[in-house]
Design an enzyme around this catalytic site. Sequence first.
Site, PDB file in Angstrom:
ATOM      1  CG  HIS A   8      -1.905  -1.029   1.371  1.00 59.82           C
ATOM      2  ND1 HIS A   8      -2.059  -1.807   2.506  1.00 59.82           N
ATOM      3  CD2 HIS A   8      -2.835  -1.473   0.493  1.00 59.82           C
ATOM      4  CE1 HIS A   8      -3.055  -2.656   2.321  1.00 59.82           C
ATOM      5  NE2 HIS A   8      -3.529  -2.486   1.113  1.00 59.82           N
TER       6      HIS A   8
ATOM      7  CE  LYS B  39     -14.158  -6.887   3.793  1.00 62.38           C
ATOM      8  NZ  LYS B  39     -12.922  -6.496   3.094  1.00 62.38           N
TER       9      LYS B  39
ATOM     10  NE  ARG C 185      -2.759  -7.819  -4.448  1.00 60.82           N
ATOM     11  CZ  ARG C 185      -3.563  -8.067  -3.429  1.00 60.82           C
ATOM     12  NH1 ARG C 185      -3.076  -8.143  -2.213  1.00 60.82           N
ATOM     13  NH2 ARG C 185      -4.851  -8.263  -3.619  1.00 60.82           N
TER      14      ARG C 185
ATOM     15  CB  SER D 196      -4.455  -6.506   4.791  1.00 59.14           C
ATOM     16  OG  SER D 196      -4.146  -5.221   4.329  1.00 59.14           O
TER      17      SER D 196
HETATM   18  O1  PNS Z   1      -8.687  -2.829   0.270  1.00 62.08           O
HETATM   19  P1  PNS Z   1      -9.954  -3.371  -0.293  1.00 62.08           P
HETATM   20  O2  PNS Z   1     -10.760  -4.030   0.787  1.00 62.08           O
HETATM   21  O3  PNS Z   1      -9.711  -4.244  -1.486  1.00 62.08           O
HETATM   22  O4  PNS Z   1     -10.812  -2.105  -0.812  1.00 62.08           O
HETATM   23  C1  PNS Z   1     -12.072  -2.272  -1.419  1.00 62.08           C
HETATM   24  C2  PNS Z   1     -12.786  -0.927  -1.573  1.00 62.08           C
HETATM   25  C3  PNS Z   1     -12.798  -0.180  -0.262  1.00 62.08           C
HETATM   26  C4  PNS Z   1     -12.090  -0.093  -2.616  1.00 62.08           C
HETATM   27  C5  PNS Z   1     -14.232  -1.226  -2.061  1.00 62.08           C
HETATM   28  O5  PNS Z   1     -14.795  -2.235  -1.294  1.00 62.08           O
HETATM   29  C6  PNS Z   1     -15.136  -0.004  -1.982  1.00 62.08           C
HETATM   30  O6  PNS Z   1     -14.983   0.935  -2.728  1.00 62.08           O
HETATM   31  N1  PNS Z   1     -16.092  -0.032  -1.035  1.00 62.08           N
HETATM   32  C7  PNS Z   1     -17.003   1.058  -0.802  1.00 62.08           C
HETATM   33  C8  PNS Z   1     -18.438   0.674  -1.188  1.00 62.08           C
HETATM   34  C9  PNS Z   1     -18.610   0.790  -2.685  1.00 62.08           C
HETATM   35  O7  PNS Z   1     -18.527   1.853  -3.248  1.00 62.08           O
HETATM   36  N2  PNS Z   1     -18.857  -0.337  -3.326  1.00 62.08           N
HETATM   37  C10 PNS Z   1     -19.023  -0.413  -4.758  1.00 62.08           C
HETATM   38  C11 PNS Z   1     -19.342  -1.834  -5.093  1.00 62.08           C
HETATM   39  S1  PNS Z   1     -19.387  -2.166  -6.791  1.00 62.08           S
END
Ligand code: PNS
Length: 162
Positions: A17, A41, A90, A128
């Site tokens: 990150h 979560k 990645r 993570s």
């Molecule tokens: O580090 P991560 O958990 O892979 O991040 C995922 C993240 C936070 C980018 C994604 O889950 C997100 O944008 N969540 C906010 C809710 C949202 O906008 N969801 C759209 C679903 S299509």
Amino acid sequence: MKRAIYPGSFDPITFGHLDIITRASKLCDELIVGVLNNKQKNPLFSIDERVSMIKELTENLDNVRVECFEGLLVDFAKEKDAQVIIRGLRAVTDFENEIQLAHANRVQYPQLETIFMTTSLKYAYLSSTVVKEFASYGGDISLFVPAQVIPLIEAKINNKEK
Ligand code: PNS
């Protein structure tokens, strides 16, 4: 003013990150690290702990801000007047989820561009989840996260095991 958001759970933040944050900060005027407060979560670290860890680790980067958000990423981007979302890729396995998320966000908010950055090769395996898995078995995580984060992770894991 090009303002970008680098969103994620960051539970916890890893060298991968930080590598993306450092490189992305050079591509925009302002980079907001958006830490998702996902109530569904059960994170290892609270939202405040994650935000404060990332703030400490990025204080050397003048154009980086760290903020938490809840709900939809597109709404957060609108609220912050951000034009760009940064996501790290990645491997090809990341691509499927990421392209879906990017398309969904684009349908909702076409003015918002998603830019994918390839992670540095040396962090291509890192997540993570990998950090938490190694830490939970007492493994060496010094190649995964900055030194100041290690005792915080160990304390959380030890607490959980009690
Ligand atoms: O580090 P991560 O958990 O892979 O991040 C995922 C993240 C936070 C980018 C994604 O889950 C997100 O944008 N969540 C906010 C809710 C949202 O906008 N969801 C759209 C679903 S299509």
